[in-house]
Motif scaffolding. Sequence first.
Motif, PDB file in Angstrom:
ATOM      1  N   LYS A 333       8.725   0.575 -11.516  1.00 35.24           N
ATOM      2  CA  LYS A 333       8.368   1.895 -10.978  1.00 35.24           C
ATOM      3  C   LYS A 333       7.994   1.776  -9.502  1.00 35.24           C
ATOM      4  CE  LYS A 333       5.322   5.827 -11.849  1.00 35.24           C
ATOM      5  NZ  LYS A 333       4.229   6.358 -12.698  1.00 35.24           N
ATOM      6  N   PRO A 334       8.631   2.581  -8.621  1.00 38.91           N
ATOM      7  CA  PRO A 334       8.367   2.475  -7.176  1.00 38.91           C
ATOM      8  C   PRO A 334       7.071   3.144  -6.736  1.00 38.91           C
ATOM      9  CG  PRO A 334      10.022   4.147  -7.581  1.00 38.91           C
ATOM     10  CD  PRO A 334       9.732   3.517  -8.913  1.00 38.91           C
ATOM     11  N   ASP A 335       6.496   3.993  -7.600  1.00 41.27           N
ATOM     12  CA  ASP A 335       5.251   4.682  -7.247  1.00 41.27           C
ATOM     13  C   ASP A 335       4.070   3.961  -7.894  1.00 41.27           C
ATOM     14  OD1 ASP A 335       6.702   6.714  -5.932  1.00 41.27           O
ATOM     15  OD2 ASP A 335       7.117   7.654  -7.889  1.00 41.27           O
ATOM     16  N   HIS A 336       2.876   4.425  -7.508  1.00 35.52           N
ATOM     17  CA  HIS A 336       1.680   3.862  -8.127  1.00 35.52           C
ATOM     18  C   HIS A 336       1.645   4.212  -9.598  1.00 35.52           C
ATOM     19  CE1 HIS A 336      -0.247   2.204  -4.609  1.00 35.52           C
ATOM     20  NE2 HIS A 336       0.068   3.308  -3.928  1.00 35.52           N
ATOM     21  N   SER A 338       0.207   5.224 -13.305  1.00 29.61           N
ATOM     22  CA  SER A 338      -0.816   6.104 -13.860  1.00 29.61           C
ATOM     23  C   SER A 338      -1.843   5.249 -14.588  1.00 29.61           C
ATOM     24  CB  SER A 338      -0.191   7.100 -14.835  1.00 29.61           C
ATOM     25  OG  SER A 338       0.282   6.420 -15.994  1.00 29.61           O
ATOM     26  N   GLU A 341      -0.348   3.817 -17.711  1.00 31.06           N
ATOM     27  CA  GLU A 341       0.631   2.771 -17.395  1.00 31.06           C
ATOM     28  C   GLU A 341      -0.078   1.476 -16.971  1.00 31.06           C
ATOM     29  OE1 GLU A 341       4.363   5.502 -15.835  1.00 31.06           O
ATOM     30  OE2 GLU A 341       2.743   4.958 -14.456  1.00 31.06           O
ATOM     31  N   TYR A 412       6.464  -0.864  -5.507  1.00 31.09           N
ATOM     32  CA  TYR A 412       5.594   0.199  -4.988  1.00 31.09           C
ATOM     33  C   TYR A 412       5.034  -0.085  -3.600  1.00 31.09           C
ATOM     34  CZ  TYR A 412       2.290  -3.125  -7.022  1.00 31.09           C
ATOM     35  OH  TYR A 412       1.611  -4.264  -7.354  1.00 31.09           O
ATOM     36  N   ARG A 413       5.363  -1.271  -3.000  1.00 28.85           N
ATOM     37  CA  ARG A 413       4.896  -1.582  -1.649  1.00 28.85           C
ATOM     38  C   ARG A 413       5.667  -2.744  -1.068  1.00 28.85           C
ATOM     39  NH1 ARG A 413       2.969  -6.405  -1.975  1.00 28.85           N
ATOM     40  NH2 ARG A 413       1.612  -7.108  -3.682  1.00 28.85           N
TER      41      ARG A 413
END
Length: 453
Positions: A333-336, A338, A341, A412-413
Amino acid sequence: MKKKQILIVEDERIEAEDIKMSLQKLGYAVSGTAFSGMGAITKAEKLHPDLVLMDIVLGGKMDGIEAASIINSRLDIPVIYLTAHSDKKMLKRAKATEPFGYIHKPFENKDLKTTIEMALHNHEMANMLKESEERYRSLVENAHDAIYISTSNGFKYANPAFENLTDWKKEELCNKEFNFWNIVHPDDKKLIKEKKEARKKGKEIQGRFEFRITTKDGGERIVEANTVNIGKQGEVEEMGILRDITVRKKAEEELIKSLERYQKTFEQTINALVSALERRDPYTAGHQKRVANLAYAIAREMDLPEEQVEGVRMAGLIHDVGKIQIPTEILIKPDHLSEIEFVMIKMHPQIGYEIVQSIEFPYPVAMIVLQHHERMDGSGYPSGLFGEHILPEAKILAVADIVEAMSSHRPYRPALGIGKALEEISKHKGFLYDPGPVNACLKLFYEKKFKLE
């Protein structure tokens, strides 16, 4: 105390009676009197006295020296010679019978007592020494280890076990013509020559050493040797004990091969787990190998025992294996993440432990995998362990894991770089991360120019 029994051998009856009276005054018992050589032998065999006072010059065909010689060969009885004559020829004959004393007539009672007491004492000591020698000879002759005594001229003694070991008979080994190097394996002759040279110079060879021998029929055996210098100064002799370790060495070789096969199986199992995980999560491809390499280097820098170092490396290769049960979309997952998760991600040490614990590793790999996200202050997961409750290997893995993770790209970074990673462990040294692994890691990068590969 029982009086010592003494047999008098004197052909002059009046003189024999005087000697008897003297002995009784001195506290001895006279078991009998013989007036000839043959009579002395007969009474000695019948009475078994503690000592024989033997006149050298006796009437008849047999003198006292001949009688003493026969008594000496048949019975264990000390003999003291009595004589008024002492020419060189007679003295030489008398000495050959190994008497325990020699008294000139006429004599004082005090001299007689002193000579008798010394003879009885020396005889007792000689018997004790003889018994001791017989005990040790029995031990040596019946020993399972090969025992020998050698000089610069060759073998002086070899016990039956040495014969069995080399297939050479004692008579052959101790023959002056026998060449010692016949039994030393050609490839080990240099080693033995060096030790013999050191021994010639009077140096003590400490400890055991191994070498190969060649048997009479050309066979090869491996022995463990323990040698020591014996003998008087200037007469250097070597006593050696050789233990046949051929079977043991072969068993050790088989064990090493077995361990190598065992290790290969471990490596194959680990590589299979690593490959399975990295196919699901391409972003962490190589992460575990880099962590393992760094953790291994940290453990070595800390000078840990070899088994701990290897345990750290092995655990590092599969420390994230629990992620194999985390959905791929969460891993990449490229986003932060949850909260739910992140809770799932935090389950991977426990899942990894459950996967690995069924594999019989020679190190606590499963526990290291379980604890690699624990922190010194108890803020880690999954169990919130702190301080000494965390395995030393897990503390090392924690440092290596955070340094590699911060230095590498994540979905994610972007990579934060090695500088930020080292700053992180320095800042939280003693709180989140154990000082030992942190200091070792900083030294690796700052002083030894370690690179994550």
